[in-house]
Every structure is written in C-alpha cells, then in structure tokens.
Design a protein around this motif. Sequence first.
Motif, short mmCIF file in Angstrom:
data_model
loop_
_atom_site.label_atom_id
_atom_site.label_comp_id
_atom_site.label_asym_id
_atom_site.label_seq_id
_atom_site.Cartn_x
_atom_site.Cartn_y
_atom_site.Cartn_z
N ILE A 119 52.56 39.40 35.60
CA ILE A 119 52.90 38.20 36.36
C ILE A 119 51.66 37.60 37.01
CG2 ILE A 119 54.21 37.35 38.36
CD1 ILE A 119 56.26 39.56 37.70
N SER A 120 50.74 38.47 37.48
CA SER A 120 49.48 37.95 38.04
C SER A 120 48.43 39.04 38.04
CB SER A 120 49.68 37.41 39.47
OG SER A 120 49.96 38.47 40.34
N ILE A 121 47.18 38.57 38.13
CA ILE A 121 46.04 39.49 38.24
C ILE A 121 45.27 39.03 39.47
CG2 ILE A 121 43.90 40.26 37.13
CD1 ILE A 121 45.23 39.47 34.43
N ASP A 122 45.26 39.86 40.53
CA ASP A 122 44.70 39.42 41.81
C ASP A 122 43.60 40.35 42.30
OD1 ASP A 122 46.84 37.33 42.65
OD2 ASP A 122 47.98 39.11 42.05
N GLY A 123 42.79 39.77 43.18
CA GLY A 123 41.83 40.60 43.92
C GLY A 123 40.53 40.83 43.18
N HIS A 124 39.74 41.69 43.75
CA HIS A 124 38.43 42.02 43.20
C HIS A 124 38.30 43.53 43.16
CE1 HIS A 124 37.18 37.88 43.60
NE2 HIS A 124 37.72 37.89 44.81
N ASP A 125 37.47 44.00 42.28
CA ASP A 125 37.18 45.43 42.24
C ASP A 125 36.71 45.88 43.63
OD1 ASP A 125 36.87 47.80 40.60
OD2 ASP A 125 34.73 47.59 41.03
N PRO A 126 37.12 46.96 44.29
CA PRO A 126 37.95 48.02 43.74
C PRO A 126 39.45 47.83 44.00
CG PRO A 126 37.06 48.75 45.84
CD PRO A 126 36.59 47.33 45.63
N CYS A 127 39.88 46.62 44.45
CA CYS A 127 41.32 46.44 44.73
C CYS A 127 41.96 45.46 43.75
CB CYS A 127 41.52 45.94 46.16
SG CYS A 127 41.02 47.15 47.35
N LEU A 128 41.45 45.41 42.55
CA LEU A 128 42.03 44.52 41.55
C LEU A 128 43.44 45.02 41.21
CD1 LEU A 128 41.14 42.16 39.66
CD2 LEU A 128 40.49 43.91 38.00
N THR A 129 44.43 44.13 41.32
CA THR A 129 45.80 44.57 41.02
C THR A 129 46.41 43.74 39.90
OG1 THR A 129 46.68 43.13 42.73
CG2 THR A 129 46.31 45.42 43.35
#
Length: 360
Positions: free
Chosen positions: A163-173
């Motif tokens: 449904i979505s790809i959010d955030g940045h490494d290390p909190c990429l979800t």
Amino acid sequence: MTTCFEFQEAGYQVTLIDPDPISGATHHAGGMLAPTAEVQYQQHDLILLMKESARLYPDLLQRVSKYTDLPTGYRTDGTLLIGADRADGMHVAELIKYMHLKDLPVDVLTTRQARAAEPALSPRISKVVSIDGDHQLSPRLYARALLDAILQRGAEHIADAVISIDGHDPCLTVTMNSGVRVASKSVVVLAAGLGAASIPGWFEGANPLQLRPVYGDIVRVRVPERLQPMVTKVVRGFVEDRQIYIIPRTDGTLAIGATSREDHPQPRTGAVHDLLRDAIRLIPGIEETEFIEVTCGARPGTPDDLPYLGWVGSNVIASTGYFRHGILLSALGARAAVDMATNQPLFPTLDVCDPFRHQI
Ligand SMILES: Cc1cc2nc3c(=O)[nH]c(=O)nc-3n(C[C@H](O)[C@H](O)[C@H](O)COP(=O)(O)OP(=O)(O)OC[C@H]3O[C@@H](n4cnc5c(N)ncnc54)[C@H](O)[C@@H]3O)c2cc1C
C-alpha cells in the motif's frame, strides 16, 4: 522475479511481495527477445538497452536452470521479418538500412529461400529478412520457472499488495493490506509494473513515475498434429503497414499478437479480426488451427518508451516502465538493480532511465 533471482545470486535474502506474481503484463506477453526485429526509428538508447539485455539472457537462463527443472520455452530458432505487399517490402528494405546503421545483424533472403526454410509461409510475400540473434521464450512458463527457482533458494513470498513505502533507512517500512514490514538494512525494489504508479510514500509531491496502460490483444491457437510444426521461427511482419507477429511455442501452440491501444482493457473483437486476418495473410495454414484464447494485457508505458530504473529514495530502487520490451529488458533491469545496490559500475546507457526525468 528476475530481480529477486539476481539479488539471491549476489548473496541477499529476498522477500517477494506480490498478491499474484504471474498476473500482470507478463501473463499476456509474447516473449520475443528481439532487439533487432523490434527496432524502431529514433530509439537509439532503447536499442542499446535491448541489445545489452539480449546479450545477458543466455547466461541468466543457464543460471536459473540450476535451481528449477521447470521449462521456460526458450528457443533460439531465430526470427523472420517479412513485408507482405510491395509497400510493406519497401518498408522492410528501409528498416534493413536502419538495422545496418545500428549494427544489428540481418540476412536478406529471397522469398524462395524463406519458403524453403518455412514452407507454411504464403507465396504472396515480397521481402524477407532472417534474424538469427532474435530469440524467444514463453513468459508464463518462464515466470513459473523463476518463481520456483527463487522459492527453492529460500525466498519468502508474501501474497499481498503493497500500500505504501515510507520512511528512510533504518526505519523504512513497507505497508501491506495485512500489516507492516520494517525494511531496515534492506533494499526495496519497486518492480510492480503499472502498480508502481499507485504505491505512495517514497516521493514528495506528484508521483514522478508517469506510467500509463498501453493495451495489447493477443490470440493463442493450437496447431493440429498433422500440421506440426507450422513454423519454427518467430514470424514478424508488416501487412498493409500493420504489424503482426506469430510465435511458435514448444507445446505446438502459436501466439499471435499484438495490438497497441489506449482505450479499454477488454479484448476488442475488431482487434482479434485484424490479428487473425494479418496472420493468415502471412501463414495461410493458421486457418486450420484450433482457437484457444484471446487475452488483453496492459503494458506499463512511459512518455519516452524508456524504463524507470534507479534510486528513488533512501534504499528504494524503482524498476518499472518496461513498456513493450519488459521480458527482454528484465535481464538488464535485474542486473542493474543489483549493481546499484552493490555500488558496481552501471551499463552506461542506463543514465537515460532516471526515474525522476518526468517529474513536474
Ligand atoms: C500483449 C503483450 C505482448 C508483449 N510482448 C512482449 C514481448 O514479446 N517481448 C517483451 O520483451 N515484452 C513484451 N511485452 C511487454 C512485457 O509484458 C512487459 O513490459 C513486462 O511484462 C513488464 O513486467 P513487470 O514485471 O514490470 O510488470 P508486470 O508483468 O505487469 O507485473 C507487475 C507485478 O506487480 C504486481 N503488483 C502490482 N501492484 C502491486 C502492489 N501494490 N503490491 C505488490 N505487487 C503489485 C502484480 O501483481 C504483478 O505481478 C508484451 C506485453 C503485452 C501486454
């Protein structure tokens, strides 16, 4: 799935998130690996990408076959490019000049030579070129073999939609219908074909991926035993300036395609009529075949016909927009995604595939 496979080859653990992995354009595709017969004027960069991907294919297939016994329908019998009437023949003659200019090897045949090699061809053809380097596979078989190979090697398959790809490494979800997966210390490759246009989160403002569906009708027929094999090479032709191809499969069927239209996703009766009429014009024996199915697939088109392939965020790579050549280009696209993730030098022409080039 080719991308999954190449990441496994590079030593990565792989998770495939796809509700139905062989349902997209790949399910409908012809499967021509044909950088020469598919050449189009003014597409210099695309030609280079297609040639490079065709070069990578034999090695890729050989590596895949180490992990699965399933067939791929790969055939190296070659392709004939045919002009039906005199005007079509002149069109093919012009294309031959362009192919020479682009260093694409072709052999001009007399119609007598062509009919000696493929007796089912109509005597009413005006120009024939043999292209030994243009091969084919069966995309449905190949996709099944790839899926088997990556699962055999330990890939996890989550049969769900992203449904979505959010955030940045290390909190990429990565958010799916069924929950959230944190993708820390991971690379996410957005390779969802047309579906990539409706997965938000990784961009700001308008989605940079300008994908549109370009529908293609394709017919499948079975050649009766007594007429097998009807043809051995892929037959690509121009009939009164319309394009047609006939692809013989290892199972005795033929795929006859394909239209290119942007109206609606249902198979169109007139399109089926045009495809069969033009195919029969080149190979009259197709009248004797048994009809199996007509389907219509949506190619993931881009404004300049080039893919979107590159980093689009912290640890996110886009790999989509493969339009009319995604089966052929999958070898290069998969290799390139791994090269990006591992900081290897890229095939130079890939510069033109910048995923942000159409952002408004
Ligand atoms: C009639 C026709 C003939 C063709 N002939 C040829 C040919 O001869 N040679 C050639 O090279 N190419 C050909 N093509 C083009 C080729 O089929 C495509 O370019 C290629 O299949 C694209 O592959 P893909 O994996 O990017 O997309 P797809 O095959 O469309 O796969 C996309 C995948 O993403 C999944 N997905 C979508 N949204 C989500 C989401 N939100 N979350 C998770 N997963 C998602 C889908 O389930 C699907 O499995 C043809 C296409 C058509 C329609």
